[in-house]
Design a protein around this motif. Structure first.
Motif, mmCIF file in Angstrom:
data_model
loop_
_atom_site.group_PDB
_atom_site.id
_atom_site.type_symbol
_atom_site.label_atom_id
_atom_site.label_comp_id
_atom_site.label_asym_id
_atom_site.label_seq_id
_atom_site.Cartn_x
_atom_site.Cartn_y
_atom_site.Cartn_z
ATOM 1 N N GLY A 19 0.788 -1.219 0.000
ATOM 2 C CA GLY A 19 0.000 0.000 0.000
ATOM 3 C C GLY A 19 0.823 1.274 0.000
ATOM 4 N N ARG A 20 2.140 1.171 0.095
ATOM 5 C CA ARG A 20 2.977 2.378 0.101
ATOM 6 C C ARG A 20 3.928 2.404 -1.093
ATOM 7 N N GLU A 21 3.673 1.572 -2.084
ATOM 8 C CA GLU A 21 4.530 1.517 -3.262
ATOM 9 C C GLU A 21 4.451 2.840 -4.032
ATOM 10 N N LYS A 22 5.566 3.248 -4.601
ATOM 11 C CA LYS A 22 5.617 4.479 -5.390
ATOM 12 C C LYS A 22 6.266 4.203 -6.737
ATOM 13 N N GLN A 23 5.957 5.066 -7.715
ATOM 14 C CA GLN A 23 6.643 5.022 -9.002
ATOM 15 C C GLN A 23 7.158 6.414 -9.328
ATOM 16 N N ALA A 24 8.336 6.465 -9.924
ATOM 17 C CA ALA A 24 8.942 7.728 -10.327
ATOM 18 C C ALA A 24 9.345 7.609 -11.789
ATOM 19 N N ALA A 25 9.600 8.741 -12.430
ATOM 20 C CA ALA A 25 9.944 8.735 -13.848
ATOM 21 C C ALA A 25 10.954 9.840 -14.131
ATOM 22 N N GLY A 26 11.692 9.671 -15.210
ATOM 23 C CA GLY A 26 12.653 10.687 -15.617
ATOM 24 C C GLY A 26 13.245 10.371 -16.969
ATOM 25 N N LYS A 27 13.831 11.403 -17.608
ATOM 26 C CA LYS A 27 14.478 11.231 -18.912
ATOM 27 C C LYS A 27 15.992 11.169 -18.665
ATOM 28 N N PHE A 28 16.621 10.118 -19.171
ATOM 29 C CA PHE A 28 18.033 9.910 -18.908
ATOM 30 C C PHE A 28 18.761 9.512 -20.184
ATOM 31 N N ALA A 29 20.034 9.885 -20.239
ATOM 32 C CA ALA A 29 20.866 9.537 -21.385
ATOM 33 C C ALA A 29 21.419 8.127 -21.221
ATOM 34 N N LYS A 30 21.761 7.543 -22.337
ATOM 35 C CA LYS A 30 22.412 6.235 -22.318
ATOM 36 C C LYS A 30 23.742 6.333 -21.582
ATOM 37 N N GLY A 31 24.041 5.275 -20.786
ATOM 38 C CA GLY A 31 25.333 5.231 -20.138
ATOM 39 C C GLY A 31 25.256 5.210 -18.630
ATOM 40 N N PRO A 32 26.384 5.405 -17.941
ATOM 41 C CA PRO A 32 26.441 5.262 -16.485
ATOM 42 C C PRO A 32 25.844 6.475 -15.763
ATOM 43 N N HIS A 33 25.174 6.181 -14.647
ATOM 44 C CA HIS A 33 24.606 7.220 -13.792
ATOM 45 C C HIS A 33 24.894 6.854 -12.343
ATOM 46 N N LYS A 34 25.261 7.850 -11.551
ATOM 47 C CA LYS A 34 25.578 7.619 -10.152
ATOM 48 C C LYS A 34 24.295 7.333 -9.371
ATOM 49 N N LEU A 35 24.274 6.176 -8.716
ATOM 50 C CA LEU A 35 23.083 5.723 -7.979
ATOM 51 C C LEU A 35 23.335 5.830 -6.478
ATOM 52 N N ARG A 36 22.319 6.283 -5.751
ATOM 53 C CA ARG A 36 22.369 6.292 -4.285
ATOM 54 C C ARG A 36 20.991 5.899 -3.763
ATOM 55 N N VAL A 37 20.977 4.942 -2.858
ATOM 56 C CA VAL A 37 19.730 4.488 -2.225
ATOM 57 C C VAL A 37 19.903 4.587 -0.720
ATOM 58 N N GLU A 38 18.931 5.199 -0.059
ATOM 59 C CA GLU A 38 18.940 5.329 1.399
ATOM 60 C C GLU A 38 17.759 4.557 1.974
ATOM 61 N N PHE A 39 17.963 3.910 3.101
ATOM 62 C CA PHE A 39 16.927 3.059 3.693
ATOM 63 C C PHE A 39 17.057 3.066 5.206
#
Length: 503
Positions: free
Chosen positions: A250-270
């Motif tokens: 019941g708390r699931e979310k979806q996000a969206a964005g436009k991104f270029a091909k290739g590597p992107h710096k990822l960070r996840v906090e929990f």
């Protein structure tokens, strides 16, 4: 905890390989051989039998790539820990080389490498013969470490250069982890985000940093879910979060964005407060059907089967004999008119579940013989017991149905015979399950356990509250608390009627 088992059937789904692939393995039917020797552990669909208690082959890199790795496993077996898609198993697969000839091993592997979405070339019998000869002196099963040193998995991690940080603390909202010192840091070489690595249950936080490589320019969608809170960032910009404490449902979310091909710096906090702990993150190119999962836990896919609701017809009880969640493998589900339902265990001689409303959804087990246990379809489910309700030596003799489908279960205890009958009672506003127990024969009195799982509180001398959902009334004779259980003592010739009611 990692599952462990001393010995399991052969490892390494249920369709027939194409004619071209089958030709690689001679005239052997790889699908039939897989069903015979492998499906008991790895599942007919390759996803691991018993709801994933065994390693999957579908979507696994282990059977793909260099076939020598799988050939060696089938011939000599596999011992110790093995990690598949971020989850670790500790199972003992016995060698099969003495039982399976080269052409059958080739047929099985050809089938596995081309089924359930796996796409790898078939295996020739001559390849198996060569590997068997080269490892003829092998007398012990392989370990995963040995095999991976010789034949590394050809797999790209979901997140490259992934590092995890663990933090001690108690939070009800996402903190600023940049101001907190990490208690532990670890390189996650498999590239999979997993909170299991923290080794904790409550009051901790985690941060993961790595590189997400996107395949093409365009619009992307992201799936986020957590128990308790989490935040997803790409290139330093927050994409979405699930903050506060609460269950994942019941708390699931979806996000969206436009991104270029290739590597992107990822960070996840929990962060995890108390209770259950889980995190799910996936991405997909906009318009794609399937998610690419960055976590070891994936959001449940919609069932592959339709709803087939089972219910009483024309005031006649319905029966469900497939596996029911919450009772034993020999559970017998009975749906009575008026929305009164129960599951009776032939292993424990007792009704282990009672519930209201809808009875069972047969879609899971009645479509392609779905595996696993199906939960009751209704609500207010009460778990009455989990152990044997009768003394040692009791035997289940079967059951009979009256013209309305109401069941009577029969048991023997020494020289006595116990009949356990059920029907619906009460009104539309107060549903009641009516249970009648009678003891005949020449034996002594018998103790029948009414509940061994629920707290019992006396309402009167003949009525007891069972937890906070149900009550049971009887008399005479009436059940009595005994050694933490509620027990009904029946003497030969006695009959007792119990009324189960929902609060």
């Amino acid at each position: 905890m990692k599952p462990s088992i001393r010995s399991v059937p052969p490892a390494l789904g249920i369709l027939t390989a194409t004619a071209g692939l089958a030709a690689l393995a001679g005239a052997q039917d790889g699908g039939q051989l897989y069903t015979t020797y492998c499906a008991a552990c790895h599942g007919v669909n390759g996803e691991g039998a018993q709801n994933g208690q065994f390693p999957p082959l579908a979507g696994s890199p282990w059977p793909l790539g260099n076939p020598d790795r799988s050939i060696k496993i089938l011939i000599a077996g596999l011992h110790g820990e093995v990690e598949v898609n971020g989850k670790t198993w500790n199972l003992e697969m016995p060698p099969q080389g003495a039982m399976l000839p080269d052409d059958q091993i080739a047929a099985i592997l050809t089938y596995v490498r081309s089924s359930w979405g796996n796409k790898a070339p078939g295996v020739e019998t001559s390849r198996v013969k060569t590997v068997r000869a080269a490892t003829a002196n092998r007398t012990t099963p392989w370990t995963a470490a040995e095999l991976l040193k010789q034949h590394p998995l050809d797999v790209k991690p979901p997140v490259a250069d992934l590092i995890s940080y663990v933090y001690d603390g108690t939070w009800k909202k996402l903190p600023d982890f940049n101001t907190i010192k990490a208690a532990a840091t670890e390189e996650e070489h498999n590239g999979i985000i997993s909170i299991a690595k923290a080794g904790r249950k409550d009051h901790f936080g985690m941060v993961w940093e790595g590189v997400l490589d996107l395949p093409v320019d365009g619009d992307y969608e992201f799936y986020l879910a957590a128990d308790d809170g989490m935040r997803l960032m790409l290139d330093g910009t927050p994409l979405g979060e699930v903050d506060g404490i609460g269950p994942i449902q019941g708390r699931e979310k979806q996000a969206a964005g436009k991104f270029a091909k290739g590597p992107h710096k990822l960070r996840v906090e929990f962060f995890e407060f108390e209770g259950q702990e889980e995190i799910q993150i996936g991405w997909r190119k906009k318009g794609d059907k399937n998610w690419v999962w960055l976590t070891d836990r994936k959001a449940a896919n919609k069932p592959k089967w339709p709803d087939i609701m089972i219910e009483p017809v024309a005031e006649k009880a319905a029966i469900y004999r497939n596996f029911i969640k919450g009772t034993t493998a020999r559970g017998i589900g009975i749906g009575l008119p008026g929305g009164v339902n129960f599951a009776w265990s032939a292993d424990h001689f007792a009704p282990e579940l009672i519930w209201q409303g809808e009875f069972m959804n047969g879609g899971h087990h009645w479509t392609e013989r779905g595996q696993g246990y199906e939960p009751p379809a209704g609500d207010h489910v009460v778990n009455l017991s989990k152990g044997e309700a009768l003394p040692e030596g009791a035997k289940f003799l079967g059951y009979k149905l009256d013209p309305k489908g109401n069941p009577t279960f029969s048991m023997s205890i020494g020289k006595s015979r116990l009949l356990d009958s059920y029907k619906a009672g009460g009104s539309d506003t107060e549903r009641t399950l009516v249970r009648t127990l009678s003891l005949t024969g020449e034996g002594s009195a018998v103790d029948v356990v009414i509940t061994d799982t629920l707290p019992v509180q006396a309402i009167s001398s003949t009525e007891f509250a069972l937890g906070n959902l149900a009550s049971v009334a009887s008399g005479p004779p009436a059940p009595k608390p005994k050694n933490g259980k509620l027990v009904l003592t029946l003497a030969t010739g006695q009959t007792a009627t119990l009324l189960y009611r929902w609060k």
